[in-house]
Design an enzyme around this catalytic site. Structure first.
Site, short mmCIF file in Angstrom:
data_model
loop_
_atom_site.label_atom_id
_atom_site.label_comp_id
_atom_site.label_asym_id
_atom_site.label_seq_id
_atom_site.Cartn_x
_atom_site.Cartn_y
_atom_site.Cartn_z
N ARG A 234 50.06 42.90 110.41
CA ARG A 234 50.28 42.31 109.09
C ARG A 234 48.96 42.10 108.37
NH1 ARG A 234 53.88 37.10 110.13
NH2 ARG A 234 53.61 36.90 107.87
N CYS A 294 47.87 31.93 106.93
CA CYS A 294 48.82 32.76 107.69
C CYS A 294 49.81 33.34 106.69
CB CYS A 294 49.51 31.94 108.78
SG CYS A 294 50.40 30.49 108.19
#
Length: 343
Positions: A234, A294
């Protein structure tokens, strides 16, 4: 009283053991806590000292507290499980079916800013006070947080951080979570009794929360290290984001440290040597300012917890994280090796 004394002994000895024959711990406890041995120390003092001693408590420690009926106004257990919609898991329904005895459910999607366009952004102090008070938590309550993730720990550190952010330092994460609780053979139940509401008072430390504007400015000044706790795929843009309206990638100068790297194979937190090595190999200097990010501010708190365990409390969190950054930042501030780009 005997259970309180040997719990004190284990705390003083730096051990999770609940062995009443912990001689060294008993000697130290007798020296450091004479009132306990005079039968005058209060349960609240024991819990305060326990919380101050460690940010993590073991399943054995918590099982002993449950077995000795210590769960109540001075010790509360929270199941803080949360999952992305794509997992098709309903944490509240799972809680009603099975949880650690004495637990209450903490809903990240309820204790949040519901006016925000982004998931589970921080609530106001008054909202947090009311929500936590409804869970039977006072300002002198030791709170133990766990979740039911297969990782062993996923979102529990977020709730641990939220309590600290709102001025409540008496909070611990259950090391290894429900995964290890079950593996160790400790009991679970479907029974639930709502605690009596309290008058919890929160005090927000706003300096621990960073905004889009803060991160944007830091890209220019490079004054602060910023760690991104998402998976490497990611981060680099080679794996999809779990939210359909967001592409993967990262912002300039971010350092990737996947949250799962802070856990061992059993789902427990790495020891201090392992954590130190992770930060060192990532090029992160814990003596310098550090922020964490995050996907939506949840697993970033693993970075905060790890630094705290190494003696560096106060790592800040970019609450909006990648979910906000991708939607607000210009294309040149989104770095990705993936084929699909923001235009």
């Amino acid at each position: 009283m005997n259970s309180i004394i040997f719990l004190l002994a284990n705390i003083e000895n730096g051990s999770h053991s609940t062995d009443p024959n912990n001689t060294q711990g008993l000697i130290r406890a007798q020296s450091h806590f004479p009132l306990a041995f005079g039968a005058c120390i209060s349960l609240s003092k024991r819990l305060v000292m326990a919380a101050q001693t460690r940010a993590l408590v073991s399943c054995k420690w918590l099982a002993d507290a449950v077995r000795n009926n210590l769960v109540g106004p001075k010790l509360r257990i929270l199941d803080a499980s949360w999952y992305l919609p794509k997992t098709k898991r309903d944490p509240r329904a799972e809680f009603l079916q099975k949880h650690i005895p004495g637990s209450s459910f903490f809903d990240l999607d309820d204790c949040c800013d519901k006016t925000s366009a982004f998931d589970h952004m921080l609530p106001t102090s008054s909202h947090f006070s009311q929500y936590v008070g409804d869970l039977g938590i006072w300002n002198n309550t030791h709170v133990v947080v766990y979740d039911t993730s297969d990782f062993g720990s996923f979102c529990a550190p977020r709730v641990w951080w939220m309590f600290r952010l709102f001025g409540h330092k008496l909070v611990s994460v259950l090391d290894g979570g429900m995964r290890n609780w079950l593996a160790d053979g400790y009991p679970v139940t479907a029974d639930y009794s709502k605690p009596e509401c309290t008058g919890f008072k929160a005090t927000l430390n706003q300096s621990w929360v960073k905004s889009y504007e803060d991160v944007l400015e830091n890209i220019g000044t490079k004054q602060v290290q910023v760690v991104d706790a998402r998976s490497a795929g990611r981060f680099w843009g080679t794996e999809p984001e779990p939210r359909d309206d967001t592409l993967p990638g990262h912002f300039p100068c971010a350092i990737n440290m996947p949250f799962s790297s802070f856990l061992d194979a059993s789902g427990k937190e790495l020891g201090t040597e392992g954590l130190s090595k992770l930060f060192r190999e990532a090029g992160v200097d814990l003596k310098q300012p550090l922020w964490a990010s995050c996907g939506s501010g949840v697993t970033a708190c693993h970075v905060v917890l790890a630094a705290h365990l190494l003696g560096h409390p106060g790592v800040c969190v970019y609450d909006g994280s990648w979910s906000e950054w991708f939607k607000r930042a210009s294309a040149e501030l989104i770095i990705s090796e993936g084929e699909e780009k923001k235009v």
